[in-house]
Design an enzyme around this catalytic site. Structure first.
Site, PDB file in Angstrom:
ATOM      1  N   CYS A 158      -5.900   4.011 -10.669  1.00  0.00           N
ATOM      2  CA  CYS A 158      -6.967   3.565  -9.750  1.00  0.00           C
ATOM      3  C   CYS A 158      -7.981   4.688  -9.505  1.00  0.00           C
ATOM      4  CB  CYS A 158      -6.342   3.100  -8.435  1.00  0.00           C
ATOM      5  SG  CYS A 158      -7.511   2.798  -7.102  1.00  0.00           S
ATOM      6  N   CYS A 161      -8.701   5.611  -5.859  1.00  0.00           N
ATOM      7  CA  CYS A 161      -7.523   6.283  -5.297  1.00  0.00           C
ATOM      8  C   CYS A 161      -7.533   7.764  -5.668  1.00  0.00           C
ATOM      9  CB  CYS A 161      -6.238   5.639  -5.820  1.00  0.00           C
ATOM     10  SG  CYS A 161      -6.066   3.874  -5.450  1.00  0.00           S
TER      11      CYS A 161
END
Length: 229
Positions: A158, A161
């Site tokens: 991600c 993230c």
């Protein structure tokens, strides 16, 4: 003049729509994705997640070709371009990119799962036959603290993230006397993530004395999180 502008805009819209339709690529919800697979003989189901994610659970008869792997194109060449390809990832980000790439490679019909495997698992609970990772009880125990608790659901693949990780580590050290930050890998704790009803990453939650005071299911800046604390 206004009529000319209107008809010009309408013409451009029709052309754009026609081009989109000619691309033979569409993103559909779980119910249509599943029914289309069931109606297709020897359906080509493509899971573009990592091998680790695939091992943790996948749609029956799917093959795994990692979108971020080094040999995606060479492996994808094994599929039949004339037959429909059903594509999915965890939440939809990678599969949409992969589907667009398949279109560029000449695949005739591509159906992408909107919401990815998270949406599929939620709609088809039997997909996850056993609970894996952190239990709901252990998760709830993390929330019981006199300090403010931050929960960050993330994944290694991600991008948002990864962007958040450095400042979360910084805040964890800087505010250690007041705040506890728990980063939970959604891939390794998929059962918990599904049980809590989340369908995308990242997920940032703030709890004060066990009560949820802030929640965001997308990228959050350091300044925004500081304000929430």
């Amino acid at each position: 003049m206004k009529k000319i502008q209107f008809y010009l805009a309408l013409t451009l819209f029709v052309i754009a729509t026609s081009c989109t339709n000619s691309q033979n690529f569409k993103s559909v919800e779980v119910s249509e994705f599943k029914s289309s697979i069931e109606k297709t003989n020897d359906a080509q189901i493509l899971d573009v997640r990592t091998p680790g994610e695939f091992a943790g659970g996948h749609i029956n008869n799917a093959i795994n070709i990692d979108w971020n792997g080094n040999d995606f194109d060479s492996q994808i060449s094994q599929l039949n371009k004339e037959k429909t390809v059903f594509v999915y990832c965890l939440s939809g980000g990678r599969s949409k990119k992969a589907a667009s790439h398949l279109k560029e490679l000449g695949f005739k019909n591509i159906i992408e799962l909107n919401g990815g495997y998270l949406a599929w698992s939620k709609a088809n609970p039997s997909t996850d036959s056993t609970w894996t990772g952190m239990t709901l009880e252990n998760y709830n125990q993390l929330l019981t603290s006199e300090k403010t608790v931050v929960i960050d659901f993330y994944a290694e693949w991600c991008a948002p993230c990864k962007k958040m990780a450095p400042y979360l580590d910084k805040l964890s050290n800087e505010l250690a006397d007041k705040v506890i930050i728990h980063r939970i890998d959604a891939d390794k704790n998929k059962s918990l993530f599904n049980k809590l009803g989340y369908t995308g990453l990242p997920v940032v939650l703030v709890f004060k004395k066990g009560k949820l005071t802030f929640q965001k299911n997308q990228y959050i800046s350091e300044d925004e999180l500081r304000k929430a604390l």
